[in-house]
Design a protein around this motif. Structure first.
Motif, PDB file in Angstrom:
ATOM      1  N   LYS A  87       0.869  -1.174   0.000  1.00  0.00           N
ATOM      2  CA  LYS A  87       0.000   0.000   0.000  1.00  0.00           C
ATOM      3  C   LYS A  87       0.900   1.216   0.000  1.00  0.00           C
ATOM      4  CE  LYS A  87      -2.959  -2.808   2.798  1.00  0.00           C
ATOM      5  NZ  LYS A  87      -3.361  -3.107   4.149  1.00  0.00           N
ATOM      6  N   TYR A  88       0.481   2.270  -0.674  1.00  0.00           N
ATOM      7  CA  TYR A  88       1.408   3.369  -0.851  1.00  0.00           C
ATOM      8  C   TYR A  88       0.745   4.737  -0.918  1.00  0.00           C
ATOM      9  CZ  TYR A  88      -0.118   2.663  -5.645  1.00  0.00           C
ATOM     10  OH  TYR A  88      -0.889   2.506  -6.763  1.00  0.00           O
ATOM     11  N   LEU A  89       1.586   5.744  -0.788  1.00  0.00           N
ATOM     12  CA  LEU A  89       1.222   7.138  -0.974  1.00  0.00           C
ATOM     13  C   LEU A  89       2.317   7.736  -1.847  1.00  0.00           C
ATOM     14  CD1 LEU A  89      -0.620   9.548  -0.076  1.00  0.00           C
ATOM     15  CD2 LEU A  89       1.033   9.943   1.742  1.00  0.00           C
ATOM     16  N   TRP A  90       1.939   8.232  -3.022  1.00  0.00           N
ATOM     17  CA  TRP A  90       2.876   8.876  -3.958  1.00  0.00           C
ATOM     18  C   TRP A  90       2.788  10.375  -3.780  1.00  0.00           C
ATOM     19  CZ3 TRP A  90       6.477   7.140  -7.212  1.00  0.00           C
ATOM     20  CH2 TRP A  90       6.370   5.882  -7.770  1.00  0.00           C
ATOM     21  N   ILE A  91       3.931  11.029  -3.816  1.00  0.00           N
ATOM     22  CA  ILE A  91       3.947  12.492  -3.901  1.00  0.00           C
ATOM     23  C   ILE A  91       4.897  12.845  -5.039  1.00  0.00           C
ATOM     24  CG2 ILE A  91       4.461  14.663  -2.751  1.00  0.00           C
ATOM     25  CD1 ILE A  91       3.811  13.251  -0.107  1.00  0.00           C
ATOM     26  N   ASN A  92       4.355  13.454  -6.075  1.00  0.00           N
ATOM     27  CA  ASN A  92       5.138  13.833  -7.254  1.00  0.00           C
ATOM     28  C   ASN A  92       5.206  15.351  -7.352  1.00  0.00           C
ATOM     29  OD1 ASN A  92       5.247  11.094  -8.008  1.00  0.00           O
ATOM     30  ND2 ASN A  92       3.300  11.281  -9.072  1.00  0.00           N
ATOM     31  N   LEU A  93       6.394  15.845  -7.664  1.00  0.00           N
ATOM     32  CA  LEU A  93       6.585  17.273  -7.917  1.00  0.00           C
ATOM     33  C   LEU A  93       7.128  17.428  -9.327  1.00  0.00           C
ATOM     34  CD1 LEU A  93       8.283  18.320  -4.559  1.00  0.00           C
ATOM     35  CD2 LEU A  93       5.907  18.693  -5.229  1.00  0.00           C
ATOM     36  N   ASP A  94       6.481  18.250 -10.121  1.00  0.00           N
ATOM     37  CA  ASP A  94       6.920  18.478 -11.502  1.00  0.00           C
ATOM     38  C   ASP A  94       6.942  19.973 -11.790  1.00  0.00           C
ATOM     39  OD1 ASP A  94       7.184  15.763 -12.664  1.00  0.00           O
ATOM     40  OD2 ASP A  94       5.063  15.628 -12.145  1.00  0.00           O
ATOM     41  N   ARG A  95       8.052  20.432 -12.363  1.00  0.00           N
ATOM     42  CA  ARG A  95       8.176  21.825 -12.799  1.00  0.00           C
ATOM     43  C   ARG A  95       7.424  21.996 -14.115  1.00  0.00           C
ATOM     44  NH1 ARG A  95      10.241  25.223  -8.936  1.00  0.00           N
ATOM     45  NH2 ARG A  95      11.827  24.129  -7.765  1.00  0.00           N
ATOM     46  N   GLU A  96       6.819  23.144 -14.283  1.00  0.00           N
ATOM     47  CA  GLU A  96       6.079  23.462 -15.510  1.00  0.00           C
ATOM     48  C   GLU A  96       6.487  24.846 -15.996  1.00  0.00           C
ATOM     49  OE1 GLU A  96       4.156  21.291 -16.986  1.00  0.00           O
ATOM     50  OE2 GLU A  96       3.982  19.830 -15.371  1.00  0.00           O
ATOM     51  N   THR A  97       6.474  25.031 -17.317  1.00  0.00           N
ATOM     52  CA  THR A  97       6.795  26.340 -17.881  1.00  0.00           C
ATOM     53  C   THR A  97       5.546  27.217 -17.979  1.00  0.00           C
ATOM     54  OG1 THR A  97       6.550  25.462 -20.107  1.00  0.00           O
ATOM     55  CG2 THR A  97       8.782  25.541 -19.193  1.00  0.00           C
ATOM     56  N   GLN A  98       4.362  26.583 -18.033  1.00  0.00           N
ATOM     57  CA  GLN A  98       3.116  27.329 -18.155  1.00  0.00           C
ATOM     58  C   GLN A  98       2.163  26.946 -17.033  1.00  0.00           C
ATOM     59  OE1 GLN A  98       1.429  26.815 -22.032  1.00  0.00           O
ATOM     60  NE2 GLN A  98       3.354  27.197 -23.076  1.00  0.00           N
ATOM     61  N   LYS A  99       1.238  27.845 -16.776  1.00  0.00           N
ATOM     62  CA  LYS A  99       0.226  27.607 -15.751  1.00  0.00           C
ATOM     63  C   LYS A  99      -0.641  26.406 -16.137  1.00  0.00           C
ATOM     64  CE  LYS A  99      -3.331  30.268 -13.355  1.00  0.00           C
ATOM     65  NZ  LYS A  99      -3.969  31.587 -13.299  1.00  0.00           N
ATOM     66  N   VAL A 100      -0.925  25.543 -15.173  1.00  0.00           N
ATOM     67  CA  VAL A 100      -1.752  24.351 -15.389  1.00  0.00           C
ATOM     68  C   VAL A 100      -2.985  24.464 -14.501  1.00  0.00           C
ATOM     69  CG1 VAL A 100      -1.841  21.839 -15.152  1.00  0.00           C
ATOM     70  CG2 VAL A 100       0.275  22.941 -15.897  1.00  0.00           C
ATOM     71  N   ASP A 101      -4.126  24.069 -15.037  1.00  0.00           N
ATOM     72  CA  ASP A 101      -5.370  24.059 -14.266  1.00  0.00           C
ATOM     73  C   ASP A 101      -5.457  22.720 -13.530  1.00  0.00           C
ATOM     74  OD1 ASP A 101      -7.960  23.950 -13.267  1.00  0.00           O
ATOM     75  OD2 ASP A 101      -8.888  24.671 -15.111  1.00  0.00           O
ATOM     76  N   ALA A 102      -5.193  22.732 -12.223  1.00  0.00           N
ATOM     77  CA  ALA A 102      -5.174  21.497 -11.431  1.00  0.00           C
ATOM     78  C   ALA A 102      -6.545  20.820 -11.395  1.00  0.00           C
ATOM     79  CB  ALA A 102      -4.699  21.796 -10.015  1.00  0.00           C
ATOM     80  N   VAL A 103      -7.600  21.595 -11.405  1.00  0.00           N
ATOM     81  CA  VAL A 103      -8.947  21.034 -11.348  1.00  0.00           C
ATOM     82  C   VAL A 103      -9.245  20.243 -12.626  1.00  0.00           C
ATOM     83  CG1 VAL A 103     -11.404  21.555 -11.096  1.00  0.00           C
ATOM     84  CG2 VAL A 103      -9.697  22.879  -9.812  1.00  0.00           C
ATOM     85  N   ALA A 104      -8.954  20.836 -13.781  1.00  0.00           N
ATOM     86  CA  ALA A 104      -9.174  20.144 -15.060  1.00  0.00           C
ATOM     87  C   ALA A 104      -8.294  18.898 -15.158  1.00  0.00           C
ATOM     88  CB  ALA A 104      -8.891  21.092 -16.229  1.00  0.00           C
ATOM     89  N   GLU A 105      -7.042  19.010 -14.688  1.00  0.00           N
ATOM     90  CA  GLU A 105      -6.127  17.858 -14.713  1.00  0.00           C
ATOM     91  C   GLU A 105      -6.625  16.736 -13.806  1.00  0.00           C
ATOM     92  OE1 GLU A 105      -2.896  16.714 -16.279  1.00  0.00           O
ATOM     93  OE2 GLU A 105      -4.135  17.954 -17.578  1.00  0.00           O
ATOM     94  N   ALA A 106      -7.143  17.083 -12.645  1.00  0.00           N
ATOM     95  CA  ALA A 106      -7.668  16.074 -11.716  1.00  0.00           C
ATOM     96  C   ALA A 106      -8.842  15.326 -12.341  1.00  0.00           C
ATOM     97  CB  ALA A 106      -8.074  16.710 -10.395  1.00  0.00           C
ATOM     98  N   HIS A 107      -9.699  16.043 -13.075  1.00  0.00           N
ATOM     99  CA  HIS A 107     -10.802  15.391 -13.787  1.00  0.00           C
ATOM    100  C   HIS A 107     -10.252  14.474 -14.877  1.00  0.00           C
ATOM    101  CE1 HIS A 107     -14.205  17.312 -11.887  1.00  0.00           C
ATOM    102  NE2 HIS A 107     -13.666  18.508 -12.093  1.00  0.00           N
TER     103      HIS A 107
END
Length: 193
Positions: A87-107
């Motif tokens: 069983k696990y918990l992932w935490i990922n960090l990624d750099r982006e050059t442009q703004k990302v909509d987290a809500v749309a990505e989560a969907h």
């Protein structure tokens, strides 16, 4: 009659002791770390996201082909090797050059019942769902290696036990509490002020 009650009580106590020693009782038999993925955290916000078990292993690495300052993967694995992947918990960090909509990505990533949440600081958007959370924030990196990046995405994903939470509303609340502790500490560690 009195002897019978004492014998019954003694047998019940012995049975409870044997069940407790058999290892069948579910609980957190490992220490909840004070530091998660290089960030100091409060136990009270970490524990609800980790499954019960006997051992906890943490692995931190860069994504394949990436520098760790650009992309980081942190895996907290409970009972590694005991039940398949554990069983696990992932935490990922990624750099982006442009703004990302987290809500749309989560969907798009199918977090399940994802909803927008408000977080303070440099957060531009955030969402929590049944199986994780996604946060986008303004973040100019502290190191020159990732100079072209202006945003940081933080993803928290839950593993095997979290596919169908018994109480989705409580899961969302736990994720928000975790983010309110994790995001400011991550911002302080990785972003220019």
């Amino acid at each position: 009659m009195k002897t019978r009650h004492c014998t019954t009580a003694a047998v019940s106590a012995l049975a409870a002791l044997l069940v407790g020693c058999s290892g069948k009782a579910e609980g957190w038999n490992y220490a909840i770390p004070k530091k998660i993925c290089g960030v100091n955290m409060q136990e009270s916000v970490v524990k609800p996201l980790l499954p019960p078990g006997d051992t906890l292993d943490e692995q931190i690495r860069a994504a394949i082909g990436e520098d760790q300052d650009v992309s980081e993967r942190c895996l907290l694995k409970v009972d590694k090797g005991k039940s398949g992947d554990g069983k696990y918990l992932w935490i990922n960090l990624d750099r982006e050059t442009q703004k990302v909509d987290a809500v749309a990505e989560a969907h798009r990533l199918r977090y399940g019942n994802s909803e927008s949440v408000h977080l303070a600081g440099s957060v531009t958007s955030a969402a929590v769902g049944d199986t994780g959370a996604l946060v986008a924030m303004r973040c100019k990196p502290k190191t020159a290696k990732s100079a072209p990046y202006a945003y940081l995405m933080a993803e928290v994903r839950m593993g095997d036990y979290a596919d169908k939470p018994k109480d989705p509303e409580a899961r969302h609340d736990h994720l928000q509490a975790f983010l309110r502790d994790y995001i400011p500490a991550t911002e302080a560690a990785r972003c220019k002020q």
